[in-house]
Design a protein around this motif. Structure first.
Motif, PDB file in Angstrom:
ATOM      1  N   VAL A 128       0.804  -1.219   0.000  1.00  0.00           N
ATOM      2  CA  VAL A 128       0.000   0.000   0.000  1.00  0.00           C
ATOM      3  C   VAL A 128       0.838   1.272   0.000  1.00  0.00           C
ATOM      4  N   GLY A 129       2.126   1.184   0.311  1.00  0.00           N
ATOM      5  CA  GLY A 129       2.969   2.375   0.363  1.00  0.00           C
ATOM      6  C   GLY A 129       3.010   2.991   1.757  1.00  0.00           C
ATOM      7  N   GLU A 130       3.998   3.842   1.971  1.00  0.00           N
ATOM      8  CA  GLU A 130       4.241   4.376   3.317  1.00  0.00           C
ATOM      9  C   GLU A 130       3.115   5.276   3.808  1.00  0.00           C
ATOM     10  N   ASN A 131       2.571   6.147   2.948  1.00  0.00           N
ATOM     11  CA  ASN A 131       1.531   7.075   3.382  1.00  0.00           C
ATOM     12  C   ASN A 131       0.257   6.345   3.801  1.00  0.00           C
ATOM     13  N   SER A 132      -0.190   5.397   2.981  1.00  0.00           N
ATOM     14  CA  SER A 132      -1.396   4.628   3.319  1.00  0.00           C
ATOM     15  C   SER A 132      -1.168   3.781   4.562  1.00  0.00           C
ATOM     16  N   PHE A 133       0.034   3.266   4.709  1.00  0.00           N
ATOM     17  CA  PHE A 133       0.352   2.454   5.887  1.00  0.00           C
ATOM     18  C   PHE A 133       0.244   3.292   7.163  1.00  0.00           C
ATOM     19  N   LYS A 134       0.761   4.514   7.132  1.00  0.00           N
ATOM     20  CA  LYS A 134       0.677   5.391   8.297  1.00  0.00           C
ATOM     21  C   LYS A 134      -0.769   5.772   8.609  1.00  0.00           C
ATOM     22  N   GLN A 135      -1.575   5.962   7.575  1.00  0.00           N
ATOM     23  CA  GLN A 135      -2.989   6.281   7.775  1.00  0.00           C
ATOM     24  C   GLN A 135      -3.721   5.128   8.453  1.00  0.00           C
ATOM     25  N   LEU A 136      -3.385   3.906   8.051  1.00  0.00           N
ATOM     26  CA  LEU A 136      -4.012   2.742   8.679  1.00  0.00           C
ATOM     27  C   LEU A 136      -3.613   2.637  10.150  1.00  0.00           C
ATOM     28  N   ARG A 137      -2.357   2.885  10.429  1.00  0.00           N
ATOM     29  CA  ARG A 137      -1.900   2.861  11.829  1.00  0.00           C
ATOM     30  C   ARG A 137      -2.646   3.894  12.662  1.00  0.00           C
ATOM     31  N   ASN A 138      -2.749   5.113  12.153  1.00  0.00           N
ATOM     32  CA  ASN A 138      -3.421   6.174  12.902  1.00  0.00           C
ATOM     33  C   ASN A 138      -4.912   5.892  13.074  1.00  0.00           C
ATOM     34  N   ARG A 139      -5.492   5.176  12.106  1.00  0.00           N
ATOM     35  CA  ARG A 139      -6.924   4.890  12.175  1.00  0.00           C
ATOM     36  C   ARG A 139      -7.251   3.822  13.209  1.00  0.00           C
ATOM     37  N   PHE A 140      -6.409   2.809  13.311  1.00  0.00           N
ATOM     38  CA  PHE A 140      -6.752   1.661  14.148  1.00  0.00           C
ATOM     39  C   PHE A 140      -6.002   1.606  15.471  1.00  0.00           C
ATOM     40  N   ILE A 141      -4.888   2.288  15.596  1.00  0.00           N
ATOM     41  CA  ILE A 141      -4.098   2.223  16.830  1.00  0.00           C
ATOM     42  C   ILE A 141      -4.319   3.501  17.635  1.00  0.00           C
ATOM     43  N   GLN A 142      -4.760   3.343  18.885  1.00  0.00           N
ATOM     44  CA  GLN A 142      -5.001   4.498  19.743  1.00  0.00           C
ATOM     45  C   GLN A 142      -3.686   5.063  20.278  1.00  0.00           C
ATOM     46  N   ASN A 143      -3.702   6.344  20.536  1.00  0.00           N
ATOM     47  CA  ASN A 143      -2.542   7.005  21.138  1.00  0.00           C
ATOM     48  C   ASN A 143      -2.318   6.453  22.547  1.00  0.00           C
ATOM     49  N   SER A 144      -1.075   6.087  22.839  1.00  0.00           N
ATOM     50  CA  SER A 144      -0.777   5.492  24.153  1.00  0.00           C
ATOM     51  C   SER A 144      -0.926   6.495  25.288  1.00  0.00           C
ATOM     52  N   ASN A 145      -0.973   7.773  24.987  1.00  0.00           N
ATOM     53  CA  ASN A 145      -1.061   8.798  26.036  1.00  0.00           C
ATOM     54  C   ASN A 145      -2.484   9.328  26.206  1.00  0.00           C
ATOM     55  N   TRP A 146      -3.462   8.558  25.752  1.00  0.00           N
ATOM     56  CA  TRP A 146      -4.833   9.063  25.774  1.00  0.00           C
ATOM     57  C   TRP A 146      -5.363   9.306  27.192  1.00  0.00           C
ATOM     58  N   ASN A 147      -4.799   8.604  28.191  1.00  0.00           N
ATOM     59  CA  ASN A 147      -5.325   8.746  29.560  1.00  0.00           C
ATOM     60  C   ASN A 147      -4.404   9.556  30.474  1.00  0.00           C
ATOM     61  N   ASP A 148      -3.503  10.333  29.890  1.00  0.00           N
ATOM     62  CA  ASP A 148      -2.611  11.168  30.716  1.00  0.00           C
ATOM     63  C   ASP A 148      -3.431  12.177  31.534  1.00  0.00           C
ATOM     64  N   GLY A 149      -3.125  12.267  32.819  1.00  0.00           N
ATOM     65  CA  GLY A 149      -3.826  13.199  33.696  1.00  0.00           C
ATOM     66  C   GLY A 149      -5.090  12.648  34.302  1.00  0.00           C
ATOM     67  N   PHE A 150      -5.477  11.415  33.926  1.00  0.00           N
ATOM     68  CA  PHE A 150      -6.691  10.794  34.464  1.00  0.00           C
ATOM     69  C   PHE A 150      -6.304   9.693  35.457  1.00  0.00           C
ATOM     70  N   ASN A 151      -7.161   9.458  36.445  1.00  0.00           N
ATOM     71  CA  ASN A 151      -6.988   8.382  37.406  1.00  0.00           C
ATOM     72  C   ASN A 151      -8.057   7.321  37.171  1.00  0.00           C
ATOM     73  N   ASP A 152      -7.667   6.075  37.279  1.00  0.00           N
ATOM     74  CA  ASP A 152      -8.605   4.968  37.096  1.00  0.00           C
ATOM     75  C   ASP A 152      -9.450   4.812  38.362  1.00  0.00           C
ATOM     76  N   VAL A 153     -10.751   5.089  38.257  1.00  0.00           N
ATOM     77  CA  VAL A 153     -11.661   5.000  39.405  1.00  0.00           C
ATOM     78  C   VAL A 153     -12.673   3.878  39.219  1.00  0.00           C
ATOM     79  N   SER A 154     -12.377   2.938  38.323  1.00  0.00           N
ATOM     80  CA  SER A 154     -13.297   1.835  38.064  1.00  0.00           C
ATOM     81  C   SER A 154     -13.377   0.906  39.270  1.00  0.00           C
TER      82      SER A 154
END
Length: 451
Positions: A128-154
């Motif tokens: 698919v090429g490098e650009n399409s590959f990066k788009q797929l990664r960004n679409r399906f893989i969540q940012n690892s820092n999405w919960n920065d500043g939050f505490n787990d209260v579950s």
């Protein structure tokens, strides 16, 4: 040959161990389709749809050919690609009435597992090429820092629930069931890699055996396959990948192997290509003759398409299609033989596919154990007079007279052994020319025509 592996009359069953979701469909379309092609994904989706019935019903591969609009050879190649990529397991059972296949569908890997696999990720990047590959990664893989500043209260289960004194002790835990655990990697038999040779050049002090875990061994074997590196070369990669605690992580192995490859082999990333297996006999390695082209057409084209070709592209009537299907599914005749039968009977009976006449010839060919289109063509030439008698026996009395000068139509291939040039009848199919005409031209060039 292909026909020793799979016949249109062979039956198949489907096992769908778990319900597939819209997320799986997205993965199949965006991650797997570039690797195995649209025909393989079409086969997977068709088996998925049929398998959702959760029944033990059996279907013939001829039905699958009609649904997909593909000859048996392409169905077989699509199946191989699904097996190789880990989406399908095939089980075969030979019985008196023929072969039965059990297709066990596997769910696609989740996006994270797919992109972490060195073989699949590199394969997809190449496709698919490098650009399409990066788009797929960004679409399906969540940012690892999405919960920065939050505490787990579950809350936990014990925070919300407690056991009751009114429990029913009659519940049995002895029931056996098949696990529905989804696979986390593509099937890859890493034992084929020579680990003994790899470890011969690595001292215990430098690379302890504890570092060679099952996970590390699998990654090493995959990387060696991907980059085409020998066990001796992989020794250097392992040394580069060791961390301060003498551990081998997947990430460090990938980086070390990539760096080593760029420094010693090439700066261009390796490319994975699909192995195209030959499904025809060795005789076909040479350029095909006109008769060879015709035989190839008859052996690989669905009978429904042959009926359409004979009718100059018009859709065949339902009764003719059902009769052709009956020869394949009920009589279990090879497709090439059925196509020769259709051509012969239609052109001998003024384009009317007479059921009784066709079945009589089909029964004769079955008793003769005719397996290929070539054998059927030879038998039709040799037994032509007998077939004319059968046709006349079954013909009703006519109230009109036919002109004695009229010649009945027969397929072009029928004249192979004639010494005279006859007028070609019927529509040529698939770009195939009149074989008898070509033969006469060749005899004229050689000076072998009778005067």
């Amino acid at each position: 040959m292909l026909y020793k592996e799979l016949q249109p009359a062979d039956l198949y069953m489907i096992r769908l161990p778990y319900s597939l979701s819209d997320y799986d469909r997205q993965l199949l379309t965006l991650f797997y389709q570039p690797l195995v092609g649209a025909e393989s994904i079409s086969l997977y989706l068709t088996l998925w749809a049929e398998g959702e019935q959760k029944s033990s019903e059996r279907w013939s591969h001829y039905q699958l050919m009609n649904v997909l609009g593909m000859p048996i050879g392409k169905v077989f190649q699509a199946r191989l690609a699904l097996e190789a990529i880990g989406l399908l397991r095939t089980w075969k059972k030979t019985m008196d009435e023929g072969n039965i296949f059990h297709y066990d569908l596997s769910a696609p890997l989740d996006a994270e597992s797919f992109l972490k696999d060195p073989l699949l990720s590199m394969f997809l990047l190449n496709k698919v090429g490098e650009n399409s590959f990066k788009q797929l990664r960004n679409r399906f893989i969540q940012n690892s820092n999405w919960n920065d500043g939050f505490n787990d209260v579950s809350r936990t289960f014990m925070d919300v629930f407690k056991p009751s004194s009114k429990m029913d002790n009659s519940l049995s835990y002895d029931d056996t069931f098949v696990s529905k655990e989804r696979k986390s990697a593509v099937p890859f038999y890493y034992d084929q890699f020579d680990f003994s040779l790899l470890q011969e050049g690595l001292s215990e002090q430098l690379v302890p055996k504890s570092a060679m875990t099952i996970e590390a061994r699998e990654v090493i074997a995959k990387l060696a396959f991907l980059y085409k590196l020998s066990p001796v070369e992989m020794q250097k990669v392992v040394i580069l990948a060791l961390d301060d605690e003498l551990h081998l992580s997947e990430a460090r192995l990938k980086k070390a192997c990539s760096d080593y490859y760029k420094l010693t082999v090439s700066k261009v990333a390796p490319v994975i290509e699909k192995i195209e297996k030959q499904v025809v006999s060795l005789e076909s390695a040479q350029p095909l003759t006109k008769e060879g082209e015709l035989i190839h057409y008859l052996e690989t084209t669905p009978p429904v398409s042959v009926l359409k070709d004979i009718a100059n592209g018009k859709e065949p009537i339902l009764a003719d299609v059902q009769l052709a299907n009956h020869f394949v599914t009920h009589f279990k005749m090879p497709i090439g033989v059925v196509n020769v039968l259709l051509q012969y009977v239609l052109l001998r009976t003024d384009m009317k596919l007479t059921k009784n006449y066709a079945e009589k010839i089909a029964s004769h060919w079955m008793r003769k154990d005719v397996k290929t289109a070539k054998e059927a063509m030879e038998l039709a030439r040799n037994e032509h007079e007998q077939y004319v008698k059968w046709k006349n026996e079954g013909s009703p009395q006519k109230t009109y007279t036919k002109k004695p000068t009229r010649e009945e139509k027969v397929p072009d291939w029928f004249y192979k052994k004639d010494g005279e040039t006859k007028k070609s009848s019927g529509k040529t199919t698939n770009g195939i020319q009149n074989i008898d005409e070509e033969r006469q031209k060749l005899l004229a060039e050689l000076g072998m025509l009778k005067r």
